[in-house]
Design an enzyme around this catalytic site. Sequence first.
Site, PDB file in Angstrom:
ATOM      1  N   SER A   1      -1.500   7.467  -6.687  1.00 48.87           N
ATOM      2  CA  SER A   1      -2.911   7.666  -6.993  1.00 48.87           C
ATOM      3  C   SER A   1      -3.117   8.538  -8.234  1.00 48.87           C
ATOM      4  O   SER A   1      -2.761   8.154  -9.334  1.00 48.87           O
ATOM      5  CB  SER A   1      -3.606   8.267  -5.763  1.00 48.87           C
ATOM      6  OG  SER A   1      -4.993   8.286  -5.909  1.00 48.87           O
TER       7      SER A   1
ATOM      8  N   HIS B   1      -6.815   2.292   0.005  1.00 45.31           N
ATOM      9  CA  HIS B   1      -6.131   3.275  -0.837  1.00 45.31           C
ATOM     10  C   HIS B   1      -5.174   4.165  -0.029  1.00 45.31           C
ATOM     11  O   HIS B   1      -4.062   4.455  -0.481  1.00 45.31           O
ATOM     12  CB  HIS B   1      -7.171   4.138  -1.557  1.00 45.31           C
ATOM     13  CG  HIS B   1      -6.642   4.860  -2.760  1.00 45.31           C
ATOM     14  ND1 HIS B   1      -6.249   4.205  -3.909  1.00 45.31           N
ATOM     15  CD2 HIS B   1      -6.418   6.184  -2.984  1.00 45.31           C
ATOM     16  CE1 HIS B   1      -5.820   5.091  -4.795  1.00 45.31           C
ATOM     17  NE2 HIS B   1      -5.918   6.293  -4.262  1.00 45.31           N
TER      18      HIS B   1
END
Length: 354
Positions: free
Chosen positions: A128, A331
């Site tokens: 990320s 995510h």
Amino acid sequence: MLEKHNHQVELHRVTTEDGYLLTMSRIPPKARGPPLLLLSGFFGSSVDFTVQGPNRSLAFLAHSCGFDVWMGNNRGTTFSKRHRSLSVDSKRFWRFSFHELGLYDLAAMVDYVLGVTGSDRVQFVGLSQAAATFLALSSLRPEYNEKFAGVHLVAPVAFLHHTTSALRVLTSFLDLFREISHNLKGYELLGRGFDGSPMDAVAIAVKSGLIPVEIVLKGVWTLFGYHDSIERSLVPEIMQYTPAGASIFQVIHFMQIFKAKRFQQYDFGAVKNLQWYNCSIPPEYPLDRVTAPVHVYHSSFDNLNQPGDVEELIRRLPNVVQKYQVQEWNHLDFFYGSEAHVLYKVILSTIKKS
């Protein structure tokens, strides 16, 4: 977690150029192995690489493959909240975004790992936000490209203007968000490790059952998309250490990138931009200078990191050697999903073949 499963672990103190004291965790190999540096994302820490235990967490899997495993912790997180001279209560301590995490934190970690191991290059896995830190470092200090044998960006956050996450609503309140923070003199977000930390209290409430795990997961799904892949028993373990804290300026920087539709440096405002950058608009990161070999792992179902943004990143980078897409992951599945270990094995296999 490492000691619980009879793994040797070392803690290393790393000092950045601008004085932050970072803690790195290391699982030394049984025999000399190539160094592998793991760095988590926004609000994350080294715990993300061990929380699922053996056979499922990236750190354990990498160690079993013979790697010399190093796990970083960025400034401002639970395990890296010290500075040589600045107080953690001061604004100056918290005056950083992912820009500084790249130019100073990641640079210091890489140099330290290479110094201790005697290696010329390191393999890097970044989750990320760690992608943004790597891109800031390698584009603005391009000499560091030679220090990476391979770069594996997992759910990489850089361009953000295609995001469909509910978090995009916050960008409408960017100025208000900044003003409230300034007036309250509160620059740390969701921090841990101090008396009365709200997140510590929430973690205790989840562990005791006072806050149902289902409530936590529904909140996650609202922000990152519905995909029921995190084991219920793991949630209290995750929340014991996560979120690990961040600076408000990290949030502001990502908001600016979303609104500008550019992967750009921090926007200080026209006047300060002229002083800092010699132009009124902050420059984009020169991604054409990122020459290290990059592997990208993403999901079309990740509403924070949409395919349009991933594809734009790939177009801008001159040396993308692999794009690997998984299906139906949100995510956080890349961090804590029950099938995350399958992707981790793909990554480790790719590294060993390179």
